[in-house]
Write a protein that holds these residues in place. Structure first.
Motif, PDB file in Angstrom:
ATOM      1  N   ARG A   1       1.024  -1.274   0.079  1.00 51.32           N
ATOM      2  CA  ARG A   1       0.027   0.365   0.322  1.00 51.32           C
ATOM      3  C   ARG A   1       0.803   1.443  -0.412  1.00 51.32           C
ATOM      4  O   ARG A   1       0.320   2.200  -0.857  1.00 51.32           O
ATOM      5  CB  ARG A   1      -0.566  -0.067   1.625  1.00 51.32           C
ATOM      6  CG  ARG A   1      -2.073  -0.921   0.872  1.00 51.32           C
ATOM      7  CD  ARG A   1      -3.342  -0.461  -0.344  1.00 51.32           C
ATOM      8  NE  ARG A   1      -4.091   1.069   0.512  1.00 51.32           N
ATOM      9  CZ  ARG A   1      -4.585   1.621   1.296  1.00 51.32           C
ATOM     10  NH1 ARG A   1      -5.229   0.686   1.821  1.00 51.32           N
ATOM     11  NH2 ARG A   1      -4.668   2.356   1.671  1.00 51.32           N
ATOM     12  N   GLY A   2       1.938   1.400   0.335  1.00 48.23           N
ATOM     13  CA  GLY A   2       2.629   2.150   0.426  1.00 48.23           C
ATOM     14  C   GLY A   2       4.799   2.040   1.248  1.00 48.23           C
ATOM     15  O   GLY A   2       4.669   1.361   1.816  1.00 48.23           O
ATOM     16  N   GLU A   3       5.160   2.813   0.563  1.00 51.63           N
ATOM     17  CA  GLU A   3       6.716   3.219   0.559  1.00 51.63           C
ATOM     18  C   GLU A   3       6.990   4.126   1.142  1.00 51.63           C
ATOM     19  O   GLU A   3       7.004   5.054   1.570  1.00 51.63           O
ATOM     20  CB  GLU A   3       7.950   2.819  -1.012  1.00 51.63           C
ATOM     21  CG  GLU A   3       9.146   2.870   0.064  1.00 51.63           C
ATOM     22  CD  GLU A   3       9.873   2.682  -1.471  1.00 51.63           C
ATOM     23  OE1 GLU A   3      10.803   3.396  -1.682  1.00 51.63           O
ATOM     24  OE2 GLU A   3       9.366   2.497  -2.688  1.00 51.63           O
ATOM     25  N   LEU A   4       7.820   4.378   2.872  1.00 55.91           N
ATOM     26  CA  LEU A   4       8.253   4.733   3.812  1.00 55.91           C
ATOM     27  C   LEU A   4       9.015   5.590   3.048  1.00 55.91           C
ATOM     28  O   LEU A   4       9.974   5.303   2.507  1.00 55.91           O
ATOM     29  CB  LEU A   4       8.455   4.438   5.295  1.00 55.91           C
ATOM     30  CG  LEU A   4       6.756   4.491   6.194  1.00 55.91           C
ATOM     31  CD1 LEU A   4       7.063   3.371   7.192  1.00 55.91           C
ATOM     32  CD2 LEU A   4       5.878   5.378   6.000  1.00 55.91           C
ATOM     33  N   ASN A   5       9.330   7.232   3.158  1.00 53.01           N
ATOM     34  CA  ASN A   5      10.417   8.431   3.595  1.00 53.01           C
ATOM     35  C   ASN A   5      11.913   7.390   4.111  1.00 53.01           C
ATOM     36  O   ASN A   5      11.387   6.422   5.140  1.00 53.01           O
ATOM     37  CB  ASN A   5      10.821   9.593   3.462  1.00 53.01           C
ATOM     38  CG  ASN A   5       9.710   9.400   1.833  1.00 53.01           C
ATOM     39  OD1 ASN A   5      10.345   9.556   1.170  1.00 53.01           O
ATOM     40  ND2 ASN A   5       9.334  10.372   2.261  1.00 53.01           N
ATOM     41  N   SER A   6      13.072   7.497   3.358  1.00 55.84           N
ATOM     42  CA  SER A   6      14.533   6.684   4.709  1.00 55.84           C
ATOM     43  C   SER A   6      14.195   8.013   5.628  1.00 55.84           C
ATOM     44  O   SER A   6      14.024   8.717   5.855  1.00 55.84           O
ATOM     45  CB  SER A   6      15.402   7.285   3.557  1.00 55.84           C
ATOM     46  OG  SER A   6      16.499   6.902   4.344  1.00 55.84           O
ATOM     47  N   PHE A   7      14.384   6.872   7.146  1.00 53.24           N
ATOM     48  CA  PHE A   7      14.424   6.929   8.057  1.00 53.24           C
ATOM     49  C   PHE A   7      16.268   7.261   8.693  1.00 53.24           C
ATOM     50  O   PHE A   7      17.278   6.579   7.824  1.00 53.24           O
ATOM     51  CB  PHE A   7      14.285   5.916   9.126  1.00 53.24           C
ATOM     52  CG  PHE A   7      13.026   5.412   8.906  1.00 53.24           C
ATOM     53  CD1 PHE A   7      11.662   6.391   9.852  1.00 53.24           C
ATOM     54  CD2 PHE A   7      12.178   4.946   8.202  1.00 53.24           C
ATOM     55  CE1 PHE A   7      10.881   5.891  10.379  1.00 53.24           C
ATOM     56  CE2 PHE A   7      10.757   4.225   8.363  1.00 53.24           C
ATOM     57  CZ  PHE A   7      10.334   5.082   9.400  1.00 53.24           C
TER      58      PHE A   7
END
Length: 405
Positions: A188-194
């Motif tokens: 459903r989604g891909e998070l930005n880099s931590f």
């Protein structure tokens, strides 16, 4: 500068050039000692900076609840928090969510298993059962898509950036599927880099796959113990009072059982500082031994040099050189030898730091005062271990020196 001192420095440099390999081997201990200290301090400063960046991204008001009693002053205990005998479950997370001024209480439970896409397997992927509020708690935004909905029965997932690149290289992962525990999940989604940091108290979320906690329970036959609960208060100023309230309410709900630990973000700095201090002390001990060996090497080589140049000493004294001038000549030579070792040590540490930045996730920061201090210590080593050969040279009788073969 005194012309005699200038002359002694030139003589020292000429002596080092004439015996390059012997000089290089002699200063090796100093090189290793200086490089060790500068490298470990730069690594420490870099890790502290990375931890601060991570805290700033996640928010200073983030609260971590973990199973087991963990000593917040014990770095190893904090890191090993997931291996404690205590447990947390969904009822504990619900109790925390009901605490006044708690905005979000997000469960995190690791689900073991192998992730597959087509014919490829990814056994190192970390699958975490959680709820739809995980992005808000982690102060993270989406590069693509959005979070899953806990109320939906379909198997959905949110990916960290690193694992998304591994599963679907060069592609936007939205709508793509992977298999886990023989079930198909839709991205459903891909998070930005931590901002990940070494010695972090938590999993690197860039490598994590987030799935609904209800699905995680089903995959584990209805049992999905939590390794931690992440909590966000509705007001950052209330963090301390929320921590106290969580301790009280959770203990009461567990029948007086205090087998859990509530940590604030400043514990992340505490753990990194504690471990880095231990590492710094260890490396400093190694560096001290290296400098001692290097100093002894310098002293031995200078004693040999005094013997080899006995005739030179006799000639200098015969034409009027004083004991002080002879002492300065050999002492400066020892100091130049040690100083050169210090400079080479700093250069070596710079090369090591570049390699660490290129080949690891460490981001060393070299504070210039440490480089100056390390070179200063090398100079002191040269003075301490060069004084005995210099005194021996200065005390030589000129007549005996001229007769020396």
């Amino acid at each position: 500068m005194n012309p005699f001192i200038q002359g002694d420095i030139k003589m020292a440099l000429n002596s080092l050039r004439s015996t390059r390999w012997r000089s290089l081997l002699t200063m090796l201990g100093v090189v290793i000692g200086v490089a060790s200290v500068v490298t470990i301090v730069s690594i420490g400063e870099g890790i502290k900076q990375q931890v601060v960046e991570q805290i700033n991204q996640l928010g200073k008001d983030l609260i971590i609840v973990r199973p087991g009693v963990i000593n917040s002053n014990n770095a190893l205990s904090i890191i090993g928090g997931t291996t404690n005998t205590g447990t947390l479950d969904q009822s504990d997370q619900q109790t925390i969510q009901a605490v006044p001024n708690v905005q979000y209480a997000v469960p995190l439970g690791v689900v073991p298993g192998v992730v597959q896409t087509g014919t490829q397997s990814f056994p190192d992927a970390t699958v975490i059962g959680t709820n739809q509020n995980i992005p808000q708690v982690l102060n993270q935004t989406f590069q693509y898509g959005n979070s899953f909905d806990d109320s939906q029965s379909i198997n959905t997932a949110v990916l960290g950036q690193n694992i998304a690149n591994q599963l679907f290289p060069g592609e936007v992962p939205l709508g793509r599927t992977f298999t886990f525990h023989s079930q198909t999940f839709i991205v459903r989604g891909e998070l930005n880099s931590f901002n990940s940091a070494p010695l972090s108290l938590d999993i690197n979320f860039n490598n994590a796959i987030f799935i609904p906690y209800s699905v995680a329970k089903q995959l584990q036959n209805g049992t999905a113990p939590l390794y931690e609960v992440l909590v966000k208060p509705n007001n950052p100023k209330l963090t301390d009072s929320v921590v106290d309230a969580i301790k009280t309410k959770l203990a009461a709900a567990r029948g007086g059982d205090h087998n859990f630990t509530v940590l604030k973000q400043n514990n992340s700095l505490a753990v990194s500082d504690t471990i880095l201090n231990l590492l710094t002390n260890l490396i400093s001990g190694i560096a001290a031994v290296s400098l001692l060996v290097g100093g002894i090497g310098i002293m031995n080589v200078m004693l040999v040099a005094v013997t080899e140049r006995t005739s030179e000493i006799g000639v200098r004294k015969a034409i009027g050189a004083t004991n002080r001038q002879i002492l300065n000549q050999f002492l400066i030579e020892a100091v130049v030898l040690s100083f050169a070792g210090g400079i080479l040590g700093v250069i070596l540490s710079l090369l090591i730091n570049v390699a660490l930045r290129v080949f690891t996730n460490l981001q060393p920061l070299i504070p210039w005062p440490i480089m100056v201090l390390a070179v200063g210590v090398a100079l002191v080593v040269g003075v301490i271990f060069g004084i005995i050969p210099a005194i021996k040279a200065a005390r030589k009788d000129p007549i005996d020196a001229l007769r020396y073969q």
